[in-house]
Design an enzyme around this catalytic site. Structure first.
Site, PDB file in Angstrom:
ATOM      1  CG  HIS A 175      -2.037  -0.790   1.163  1.00 61.64           C
ATOM      2  ND1 HIS A 175      -2.095  -2.135   1.763  1.00 61.64           N
ATOM      3  CD2 HIS A 175      -3.156  -0.873   0.412  1.00 61.64           C
ATOM      4  CE1 HIS A 175      -2.898  -2.961   1.249  1.00 61.64           C
ATOM      5  NE2 HIS A 175      -3.942  -2.227   0.632  1.00 61.64           N
ATOM      6  CG  ASN A 176       4.032   1.154  -2.425  1.00 61.38           C
ATOM      7  OD1 ASN A 176       3.227   1.082  -3.578  1.00 61.38           O
ATOM      8  ND2 ASN A 176       4.773   0.128  -2.402  1.00 61.38           N
ATOM      9  CG  HIS A 189      -7.552   4.014  -3.369  1.00 57.56           C
ATOM     10  ND1 HIS A 189      -6.468   4.179  -4.127  1.00 57.56           N
ATOM     11  CD2 HIS A 189      -7.447   2.531  -2.789  1.00 57.56           C
ATOM     12  CE1 HIS A 189      -5.889   3.240  -4.379  1.00 57.56           C
ATOM     13  NE2 HIS A 189      -6.135   2.247  -3.701  1.00 57.56           N
ATOM     14  CG  ASP A 190      -5.356   1.971  -0.345  1.00 57.44           C
ATOM     15  OD1 ASP A 190      -6.144   2.061   0.692  1.00 57.44           O
ATOM     16  OD2 ASP A 190      -4.931   1.094  -1.014  1.00 57.44           O
ATOM     17  CG  HIS A 209      -1.954  -0.083  -4.216  1.00 58.12           C
ATOM     18  ND1 HIS A 209      -2.656  -0.948  -4.870  1.00 58.12           N
ATOM     19  CD2 HIS A 209      -2.897   0.688  -3.241  1.00 58.12           C
ATOM     20  CE1 HIS A 209      -3.673  -1.149  -4.636  1.00 58.12           C
ATOM     21  NE2 HIS A 209      -4.017  -0.339  -3.628  1.00 58.12           N
TER      22      HIS A 209
END
Length: 623
Positions: free
Chosen positions: A303-304, A345-346, A307
């Site tokens: 999750h970086n 989104h993350d 991504h």
């Protein structure tokens, strides 16, 4: 005066008072270590000012070297040397003369007195001359004192900022001229066109927001991108950003780990959104930078920012591939909200799951009452960032526009909560069985959710890389859980997790059903638009798809062979007969289907090997 002596065997290295490195041989002679001529000479300093003629000579030297990077200096100056001194020793002497001329000009970099004010027109020429001197010195490996280099680049930065702030077309064109000075052999034409397009629009935005002070880093990064991005890679990126097989890892590599800002900026510029929606270019640049910082906060394997760039491109590609970009299904504000939702989104993902936060009773779990913990944080943190002037990309939105934008972003981001997966699919299946059209927010939410879990539907090399990164992040969470005395979450046990088996189940029960429903949903949206067009067609009422859409800018690389109805972003001409419908596809191409099948088949083979290795391990451990 020589300082900082360092004895390295038979050669001693010194740093003289001007900051240059010299070497002293056993015979006492001094030579410049970085010099290109290799000629011995006694050490001496140059402390005098130079005329404009000398500055122009340095600029000419730099320009010549930039165009002859793979050649020696001697051919460049040989004709001049022979005409001025017939006793010169050919190219070697000419090269030495050129080298010494550049050295003399380098010493002038320390003189910052009496420079034109950054707002003066003459400052442009001064900046150009000094940059040329720096380039020439770098080509010849002539060292420049760090303090001199910083002061000169800061001066050039101030000059460029002054040019950016000027509202007249004359100075805007001169600013473009500065960018055009970059050697064409070094920068692809497409990159120079992109630089011009980008910063011309930046100027027009600044007219509406005079309080927005542009920052040099935007210019510096754009120039750096133009210089460092290889021509072949850049062209490939431009051609494949519309493709399902887009390789985000390659993009991240040649953008020096800044793939999110580059993909985000490219897509927004492609549809001219900053201009259309009056978005401050400075704020947009700062916002994208801060997004990358947030994604890098916890150094997550999966999750970086890569991504985020991948999900952004995939979300865009799904809608583009469906043909909805030219069907007027999305307004410019919808498109912008969709891109921003994918970007954020993350944001600030911790590399751990919602369940981990709930079980560990983390602060973020307490804030959001154990419900969509991370998803709520992602969108909330992003909107808190937008409240700051420096990152406010929606400052020109009306209250209604902001309300709709916020609603769509929130709906899309919260739908990426995996705990809502089956409920989301069930709801969409029910909507597909009804005659009414699918609500746009729910449709886009499903698109983002599918893009978020899409890597099993990509080519094996991309999918396998993502799988390794994701499993490493899972295993790190498992180690944290063990340290905290918590039960190890599924797939988080490094020693016992069967990776191949987990991917088979993920594809079969999660990804594939999701993409089937999403494909059916996009088909329904397309058919409803085509049916609506058929009802509207008349000699006086043109089709909605022929009126307007989020059209790409003229220099974008939107593929005309994929969507023949697109015409480089220009308004589409009405057909000769308004009573004759234009045939358009009513089904969506599904490129992910074949990759899901081939990847699943490959994992089945991997699972057999995995089981065999596990059986051998059990046998070896038996007493």
């Amino acid at each position: 005066m020589l300082q900082n002596c360092e004895d390295l065997g038979q050669i001693k290295f010194y740093q003289n008072s001007s900051g240059y490195i010299a070497a002293k041989l056993n015979d006492g002679a001094m030579i410049d270590v970085p010099g290109t001529t290799g000629t011995k000479r006694h050490h001496h300093h140059h402390h005098h000012h130079h005329s404009a003629k000398t500055s122009k000579t340095a600029a000419a030297v730099a320009a010549a070297m930039a165009n002859n990077e793979s050649k020696n200096l001697s051919p460049i100056f040989s004709s001049k040397s022979k005409s001025s001194n017939n006793n010169d020793n050919g190219g070697l002497s000419a090269s030495a003369n050129a080298h010494e001329a550049i050295e003399r000009d380098v010493t002038t970099l320390s003189n910052m007195n009496n420079l034109p004010a950054p707002t003066a027109l003459e400052a442009l020429q001064t900046s150009n001359d000094r940059l040329r001197t720096i380039i020439a010195a770098l080509h010849c490996n002539i060292l420049i004192r760090k303090a001199d280099l910083v002061r000169n680049l800061e001066y050039v930065a101030h000059v460029l900022e002054a040019v950016q702030q000027d509202e007249t077309r004359r100075l805007m064109e001169e600013d473009d001229g500065v960018l055009s000075e970059i050697e064409p052999d070094t920068v692809p034409n497409e990159v120079r066109d992109w630089l011009t397009m980008t910063f011309t629009r930046s100027m027009s935005t600044l007219k509406r927001r005079p309080s927005d002070k542009p920052k040099f880093r935007s210019v510096a990064q754009a120039i750096r991108a133009g210089i460092m991005v290889d021509r072949v890679y850049y062209e490939a990126w431009q051609q494949t950003i519309n493709e399902w097989t887009f390789d985000v890892f390659s993009v991240n590599e040649f953008t020096n780990g800044q793939s999110l800002r580059y993909v985000g900026f490219e897509l927004m510029q492609r549809y001219n959104l900053p201009n259309k929606l009056h978005i401050s270019m400075t704020a947009l640049q700062s916002f994208l930078e801060q997004m990358e910082n947030g994604y890098s906060k916890y150094k997550n394997p999966y999750h970086n920012l890569i991504h985020a760039a991948d999900v952004l491109q995939t979300t865009y590609q799904i809608v583009y591939n469906s043909g909805l970009m030219v069907e007027n299904w999305l307004t410019d504000h919808d498109l912008f909200a969709m891109l921003i939702a994918a970007i954020v989104h993350d944001f600030e993902h911790t590399g751990t799951s919602n369940n981990f936060h709930i079980q560990s009773r983390s602060d973020v779990a307490l804030i959001y009452n154990d419900r969509a913990v991370l998803e709520n944080h992602h969108v909330s943190a992003a909107f808190r960032l937008m409240r700051m002037d420096e990152y406010n990309i929606v400052s020109e939105f009306t209250s209604e526009e902001y309300k709709n934008f916020r609603h769509l972003v929130i709906e899309m981001v919260l739908a990426t909560d995996m705990s809502c997966h089956f409920t989301q699919l069930k709801t969409m299946k029910s909507l597909l069985s009804l005659p009414e059209n699918v609500e746009k927010a729910k449709a886009l939410a499903l698109v983002l959710h599918c893009a978020d879990i899409s890597h099993p539907g990509k080519p094996w090399s991309i999918h396998h890389t993502w799988t390794q990164s994701l499993m490493e992040e899972f295993f790190k969470q498992g180690e944290k859980e063990k340290d905290l005395g918590l039960p190890c979450s599924p797939l988080c046990d490094r020693e016992n997790t069967l990776i191949a088996e987990s991917q088979i189940g993920f594809i079969q029960y999660i990804v594939e059903p999701s993409f089937v429903v999403m494909g059916d949903m996009l088909d329904k949206v397309l058919k409803s638009l085509v049916a609506s067009d058929s009802e509207l067609l008349s000699p006086s009422i043109p089709s909605r798809s022929l009126i307007s859409s989020p059209a790409p800018s003229g220099e974008s690389s939107v593929e005309s062979n994929t969507h023949p109805e697109e015409h480089n972003g220009h308004e589409k001409k009405l057909p000769l007969s308004m009573t004759t419908p234009i045939p358009r596809p009513t089904t969506v191409r599904r490129p992910w289907a074949e990759y899901l099948k081939s990847n699943r088949d490959r994992w089945v083979k991997e699972a057999e090997e995995e089981r065999r290795r596990k059986e051998l391990k059990v046998i070896e451990e038996e007493p």
